[in-house]
Design a protein around this motif. Structure first.
Motif, PDB file in Angstrom:
ATOM      1  N   ASP A 104       0.824  -1.205   0.000  1.00 20.80           N
ATOM      2  CA  ASP A 104       0.000   0.000   0.000  1.00 20.80           C
ATOM      3  C   ASP A 104       0.861   1.260   0.000  1.00 20.80           C
ATOM      4  N   LEU A 105       1.884   1.280   0.838  1.00 22.98           N
ATOM      5  CA  LEU A 105       2.767   2.434   0.910  1.00 22.98           C
ATOM      6  C   LEU A 105       3.570   2.588  -0.387  1.00 22.98           C
ATOM      7  N   GLU A 106       4.002   1.477  -0.951  1.00 20.76           N
ATOM      8  CA  GLU A 106       4.741   1.517  -2.211  1.00 20.76           C
ATOM      9  C   GLU A 106       3.870   2.107  -3.320  1.00 20.76           C
ATOM     10  N   ALA A 107       2.589   1.729  -3.352  1.00 17.67           N
ATOM     11  CA  ALA A 107       1.666   2.261  -4.360  1.00 17.67           C
ATOM     12  C   ALA A 107       1.490   3.771  -4.197  1.00 17.67           C
ATOM     13  N   LYS A 108       1.393   4.242  -2.955  1.00 15.92           N
ATOM     14  CA  LYS A 108       1.256   5.684  -2.699  1.00 15.92           C
ATOM     15  C   LYS A 108       2.509   6.442  -3.156  1.00 15.92           C
ATOM     16  N   ILE A 109       3.675   5.871  -2.865  1.00 21.95           N
ATOM     17  CA  ILE A 109       4.929   6.506  -3.264  1.00 21.95           C
ATOM     18  C   ILE A 109       5.026   6.574  -4.782  1.00 21.95           C
ATOM     19  N   LEU A 110       4.684   5.474  -5.450  1.00 20.70           N
ATOM     20  CA  LEU A 110       4.716   5.441  -6.921  1.00 20.70           C
ATOM     21  C   LEU A 110       3.802   6.508  -7.521  1.00 20.70           C
ATOM     22  N   VAL A 143       7.910   5.203 -12.850  1.00 21.72           N
ATOM     23  CA  VAL A 143       8.972   5.030 -11.879  1.00 21.72           C
ATOM     24  C   VAL A 143       8.853   3.635 -11.275  1.00 21.72           C
ATOM     25  N   THR A 144       9.979   2.994 -11.091  1.00 19.67           N
ATOM     26  CA  THR A 144      10.003   1.736 -10.358  1.00 19.67           C
ATOM     27  C   THR A 144      10.726   1.981  -9.045  1.00 19.67           C
ATOM     28  N   ILE A 145      10.341   1.230  -8.033  1.00 16.92           N
ATOM     29  CA  ILE A 145      10.918   1.432  -6.708  1.00 16.92           C
ATOM     30  C   ILE A 145      11.830   0.270  -6.355  1.00 16.92           C
ATOM     31  N   GLU A 146      12.978   0.641  -5.840  1.00 18.45           N
ATOM     32  CA  GLU A 146      13.915  -0.336  -5.282  1.00 18.45           C
ATOM     33  C   GLU A 146      13.996  -0.016  -3.803  1.00 18.45           C
ATOM     34  N   ASN A 147      13.454  -0.911  -2.973  1.00 19.83           N
ATOM     35  CA  ASN A 147      13.446  -0.690  -1.528  1.00 19.83           C
ATOM     36  C   ASN A 147      14.675  -1.328  -0.908  1.00 19.83           C
ATOM     37  N   GLN A 148      15.473  -0.504  -0.235  1.00 25.52           N
ATOM     38  CA  GLN A 148      16.643  -1.000   0.489  1.00 25.52           C
ATOM     39  C   GLN A 148      16.370  -0.828   1.973  1.00 25.52           C
ATOM     40  N   VAL A 149      16.545  -1.904   2.714  1.00 25.23           N
ATOM     41  CA  VAL A 149      16.281  -1.877   4.144  1.00 25.23           C
ATOM     42  C   VAL A 149      17.597  -1.665   4.887  1.00 25.23           C
ATOM     43  N   ASP A 150      17.598  -0.644   5.753  1.00 23.62           N
ATOM     44  CA  ASP A 150      18.756  -0.359   6.597  1.00 23.62           C
ATOM     45  C   ASP A 150      18.271  -0.342   8.044  1.00 23.62           C
ATOM     46  N   GLY A 198      11.624   6.929   9.538  1.00 24.58           N
ATOM     47  CA  GLY A 198      11.492   7.753   8.348  1.00 24.58           C
ATOM     48  C   GLY A 198      12.043   7.040   7.132  1.00 24.58           C
ATOM     49  N   PHE A 199      12.463   7.807   6.129  1.00 22.01           N
ATOM     50  CA  PHE A 199      12.974   7.219   4.888  1.00 22.01           C
ATOM     51  C   PHE A 199      13.882   8.207   4.168  1.00 22.01           C
ATOM     52  N   VAL A 200      14.656   7.666   3.226  1.00 23.03           N
ATOM     53  CA  VAL A 200      15.470   8.483   2.332  1.00 23.03           C
ATOM     54  C   VAL A 200      15.088   8.044   0.926  1.00 23.03           C
ATOM     55  N   LEU A 201      14.656   8.995   0.105  1.00 21.79           N
ATOM     56  CA  LEU A 201      14.200   8.705  -1.248  1.00 21.79           C
ATOM     57  C   LEU A 201      15.164   9.340  -2.245  1.00 21.79           C
ATOM     58  N   ARG A 202      15.641   8.537  -3.188  1.00 23.60           N
ATOM     59  CA  ARG A 202      16.531   9.042  -4.240  1.00 23.60           C
ATOM     60  C   ARG A 202      15.934   8.702  -5.590  1.00 23.60           C
ATOM     61  N   VAL A 203      15.790   9.727  -6.426  1.00 26.08           N
ATOM     62  CA  VAL A 203      15.347   9.544  -7.809  1.00 26.08           C
ATOM     63  C   VAL A 203      16.308  10.330  -8.678  1.00 26.08           C
ATOM     64  N   GLY A 204      17.086   9.609  -9.475  1.00 26.60           N
ATOM     65  CA  GLY A 204      18.073  10.283 -10.307  1.00 26.60           C
ATOM     66  C   GLY A 204      19.051  11.036  -9.431  1.00 26.60           C
TER      67      GLY A 204
END
Length: 178
Positions: free
Chosen positions: A120-126, A137-144, A150-156
């Protein structure tokens, strides 16, 4: 930073050659396999970055591990070994994938989170990313797990840091200034 620039140059050269040979799709599969293999095998990454092991031995190992890859990818191994840059292979593969997605009119967003994203969250982000970028856009989720929240989002080349670490660092700077 110079390593990232060098990797980007190698990736651009590989992309140009792959386009000329009409093999960009096959090379893309190779680069995904290379990234996945290196990330799943830290020993391989350590071997590639080892100053003790000769470049020719590293190239021979890569040829054996990735024997099913295209001629272009194998030529990349040789070029990197010859130039003593074989440790950049993972970065070159990453940059190539970025260029390939860009070529196809897609962007890849990397989302760094403490726990895996829900569907659900991935769909909202997309949905938000498509509105912002105007592209698929495609999402690559990296777990740290070290990320507190929170989160860090990088696009280009863009980065949006909404992590708790970032917010705490900003708060600390504000308190120090006062």
């Amino acid at each position: 930073m110079s390593e990232v620039r060098a990797a980007a140059r190698y990736a651009r050269a590989v992309m140009d050659f792959a386009l000329e040979q009409k093999q960009e799709g096959q090379v893309e599969k190779d680069m995904r396999l290379i990234r996945e293999t290196i990330s799943e095998n830290p020993e391989l990454g350590a071997m590639l970055n080892s100053p003790v092991i000769q470049g020719s031995e590293k190239k021979a190992a890569l040829d054996a591990i990735f024997k099913e890859t295209s001629k272009i990818s194998k030529q990349l191994f040789g070029l990197l070994a010859e130039n003593k840059r074989i440790g950049l292979l993972d970065l070159v593969a990453e940059r190539y994938l970025f260029l390939y997605e860009e070529l196809k009119g897609q962007d890849v967003a990397t989302v760094l989170t403490a726990v895996p994203l829900t569907a659900d969250l991935e769909a909202k982000i997309l949905k938000q990313l498509k509105a912002i970028t105007g592209k698929e856009v495609t999402i690559e989720n990296q777990v740290d797990p070290n990320l507190i929240g929170g989160f860090v989002l990088r696009v280009g080349d863009l980065e949006y840091n909404a992590s708790l670490d970032s917010k705490l660092a900003n708060l600390k700077r504000e308190l120090i200034r006062k």
